[in-house]
Design a protein around this motif. Structure first.
Motif, mmCIF file in Angstrom:
data_model
loop_
_atom_site.group_PDB
_atom_site.id
_atom_site.type_symbol
_atom_site.label_atom_id
_atom_site.label_comp_id
_atom_site.label_asym_id
_atom_site.label_seq_id
_atom_site.Cartn_x
_atom_site.Cartn_y
_atom_site.Cartn_z
ATOM 1 N N GLN A 238 -34.201 40.249 59.110
ATOM 2 C CA GLN A 238 -33.080 39.509 59.663
ATOM 3 C C GLN A 238 -33.013 38.128 59.020
ATOM 4 O OE1 GLN A 238 -33.429 38.808 63.859
ATOM 5 N NE2 GLN A 238 -31.470 37.761 64.008
ATOM 6 N N VAL A 239 -31.848 37.798 58.452
ATOM 7 C CA VAL A 239 -31.670 36.512 57.808
ATOM 8 C C VAL A 239 -31.551 35.409 58.858
ATOM 9 C CG1 VAL A 239 -30.104 35.121 56.425
ATOM 10 C CG2 VAL A 239 -30.579 37.489 55.758
ATOM 11 N N GLN A 240 -32.322 34.346 58.668
ATOM 12 C CA GLN A 240 -32.242 33.196 59.567
ATOM 13 C C GLN A 240 -32.353 31.904 58.790
ATOM 14 O OE1 GLN A 240 -35.259 33.832 62.748
ATOM 15 N NE2 GLN A 240 -33.529 33.661 64.141
ATOM 16 N N LEU A 241 -31.522 30.951 59.176
ATOM 17 C CA LEU A 241 -31.637 29.562 58.722
ATOM 18 C C LEU A 241 -31.663 28.720 59.985
ATOM 19 C CD1 LEU A 241 -29.073 29.447 55.769
ATOM 20 C CD2 LEU A 241 -31.553 29.339 55.595
ATOM 21 N N VAL A 242 -32.745 28.008 60.190
ATOM 22 C CA VAL A 242 -32.922 27.245 61.420
ATOM 23 C C VAL A 242 -33.062 25.768 61.083
ATOM 24 C CG1 VAL A 242 -34.305 26.920 63.486
ATOM 25 C CG2 VAL A 242 -34.022 29.217 62.528
ATOM 26 N N GLU A 243 -32.051 25.000 61.472
ATOM 27 C CA GLU A 243 -32.065 23.556 61.230
ATOM 28 C C GLU A 243 -32.795 22.830 62.347
ATOM 29 O OE1 GLU A 243 -27.775 24.862 59.906
ATOM 30 O OE2 GLU A 243 -29.166 25.287 61.546
ATOM 31 N N SER A 244 -33.381 21.705 62.003
ATOM 32 C CA SER A 244 -34.023 20.839 62.988
ATOM 33 C C SER A 244 -34.004 19.408 62.467
ATOM 34 C CB SER A 244 -35.460 21.290 63.252
ATOM 35 O OG SER A 244 -36.228 21.233 62.072
ATOM 36 N N GLY A 245 -34.301 18.463 63.367
ATOM 37 C CA GLY A 245 -34.408 17.069 62.965
ATOM 38 C C GLY A 245 -33.217 16.203 63.318
ATOM 39 N N GLY A 246 -32.176 16.801 63.866
ATOM 40 C CA GLY A 246 -31.031 15.999 64.265
ATOM 41 C C GLY A 246 -31.336 15.175 65.507
ATOM 42 N N GLY A 247 -30.391 14.301 65.843
ATOM 43 C CA GLY A 247 -30.580 13.477 67.028
ATOM 44 C C GLY A 247 -29.694 12.254 67.001
ATOM 45 N N LEU A 248 -30.011 11.316 67.887
ATOM 46 C CA LEU A 248 -29.272 10.056 67.995
ATOM 47 C C LEU A 248 -30.040 8.962 67.268
ATOM 48 C CD1 LEU A 248 -27.050 8.264 69.277
ATOM 49 C CD2 LEU A 248 -28.548 8.053 71.283
ATOM 50 N N VAL A 249 -29.337 8.233 66.415
ATOM 51 C CA VAL A 249 -29.971 7.159 65.650
ATOM 52 C C VAL A 249 -29.000 5.984 65.556
ATOM 53 C CG1 VAL A 249 -29.168 8.073 63.432
ATOM 54 C CG2 VAL A 249 -31.228 6.636 63.509
ATOM 55 N N GLN A 250 -29.538 4.794 65.482
ATOM 56 C CA GLN A 250 -28.688 3.604 65.358
ATOM 57 C C GLN A 250 -28.189 3.444 63.926
ATOM 58 O OE1 GLN A 250 -30.934 0.228 66.813
ATOM 59 N NE2 GLN A 250 -30.422 0.703 68.946
ATOM 60 N N PRO A 251 -27.069 2.791 63.752
ATOM 61 C CA PRO A 251 -26.595 2.511 62.388
ATOM 62 C C PRO A 251 -27.669 1.800 61.572
ATOM 63 C CG PRO A 251 -24.893 1.992 63.974
ATOM 64 C CD PRO A 251 -26.126 2.323 64.774
ATOM 65 N N GLY A 252 -27.818 2.237 60.333
ATOM 66 C CA GLY A 252 -28.862 1.707 59.471
ATOM 67 C C GLY A 252 -30.166 2.468 59.546
ATOM 68 N N GLY A 253 -30.271 3.368 60.493
ATOM 69 C CA GLY A 253 -31.496 4.137 60.667
ATOM 70 C C GLY A 253 -31.578 5.337 59.735
ATOM 71 N N SER A 254 -32.645 6.115 59.935
ATOM 72 C CA SER A 254 -32.911 7.267 59.077
ATOM 73 C C SER A 254 -33.218 8.498 59.922
ATOM 74 C CB SER A 254 -34.107 6.987 58.167
ATOM 75 O OG SER A 254 -33.846 5.916 57.293
ATOM 76 N N LEU A 255 -32.918 9.630 59.350
ATOM 77 C CA LEU A 255 -33.302 10.928 59.906
ATOM 78 C C LEU A 255 -33.641 11.855 58.758
ATOM 79 C CD1 LEU A 255 -30.644 11.735 62.682
ATOM 80 C CD2 LEU A 255 -33.069 11.278 63.044
ATOM 81 N N ARG A 256 -34.507 12.814 59.052
ATOM 82 C CA ARG A 256 -34.820 13.849 58.073
ATOM 83 C C ARG A 256 -34.536 15.204 58.700
ATOM 84 N NH1 ARG A 256 -40.519 16.178 55.780
ATOM 85 N NH2 ARG A 256 -39.912 16.523 53.604
ATOM 86 N N LEU A 257 -33.573 15.906 58.118
ATOM 87 C CA LEU A 257 -33.258 17.249 58.572
ATOM 88 C C LEU A 257 -34.081 18.268 57.794
ATOM 89 C CD1 LEU A 257 -29.351 17.087 58.794
ATOM 90 C CD2 LEU A 257 -31.054 16.389 60.488
ATOM 91 N N SER A 258 -34.456 19.330 58.492
ATOM 92 C CA SER A 258 -35.155 20.444 57.864
ATOM 93 C C SER A 258 -34.396 21.729 58.151
ATOM 94 C CB SER A 258 -36.581 20.568 58.403
ATOM 95 O OG SER A 258 -37.339 19.411 58.141
ATOM 96 N N CYS A 259 -34.506 22.672 57.228
ATOM 97 C CA CYS A 259 -33.907 23.988 57.421
ATOM 98 C C CYS A 259 -34.910 25.028 56.951
ATOM 99 C CB CYS A 259 -32.605 24.096 56.644
ATOM 100 S SG CYS A 259 -31.884 25.742 56.627
#
Length: 120
Positions: free
Chosen positions: A1-22
């Motif tokens: 079964q094909v799956q792509l599962v994203e993670s790492g999203g959320g709420l961040v202030q302007p100027g901040g950073s996030l790292r998404l994974s799939c």
């Protein structure tokens, strides 16, 4: 079964950073070009960044150049999106995509998306 599962999203202030994974499973990840798309409310889905199967080449939307970096680890079947200097206009649902073209056949896989909200 094909799956792509994203993670790492959320709420961040302007100027901040996030790292998404799939994390990918159910297909030969190393044969696929991988991309991140995003869709903001009331707008069409747009390409954010893409990376070739061997990571030789990357491509970015003008709006994220210099701020976002796409990368992949074929040993872990995972693609990443490092997002720095985030702006409110980066707020969207971010989707992972895997694509492979073999002759006239196109295999195209999508994740379920992860919400990124940039707000103070």
């Amino acid at each position: 079964q094909v799956q792509l599962v994203e993670s790492g999203g959320g709420l961040v202030q302007p100027g901040g950073s996030l790292r998404l994974s799939c994390a990918a499973s159910g297909f030969t990840f190393s044969n696929y070009a991988m991309s991140w798309y995003r869709q903001a409310p009331g707008k069409e889905r747009e390409l954010v960044a893409s990376i070739t199967s061997t990571a030789v080449s990357t491509n970015y939307a003008d709006s994220v150049k210099g701020r976002f970096t796409i990368s992949r680890d074929n040993a872990k079947n995972t693609v990443y999106l490092q997002m720095n200097s985030l702006k409110p206009e980066d707020t969207a649902v971010y989707y992972c995509n895997g694509r492979r073209e073999v002759g006239i056949r196109i295999n195209n896989h999508w994740g379920q998306g992860t919400q990124v909200t940039v707000s103070s």
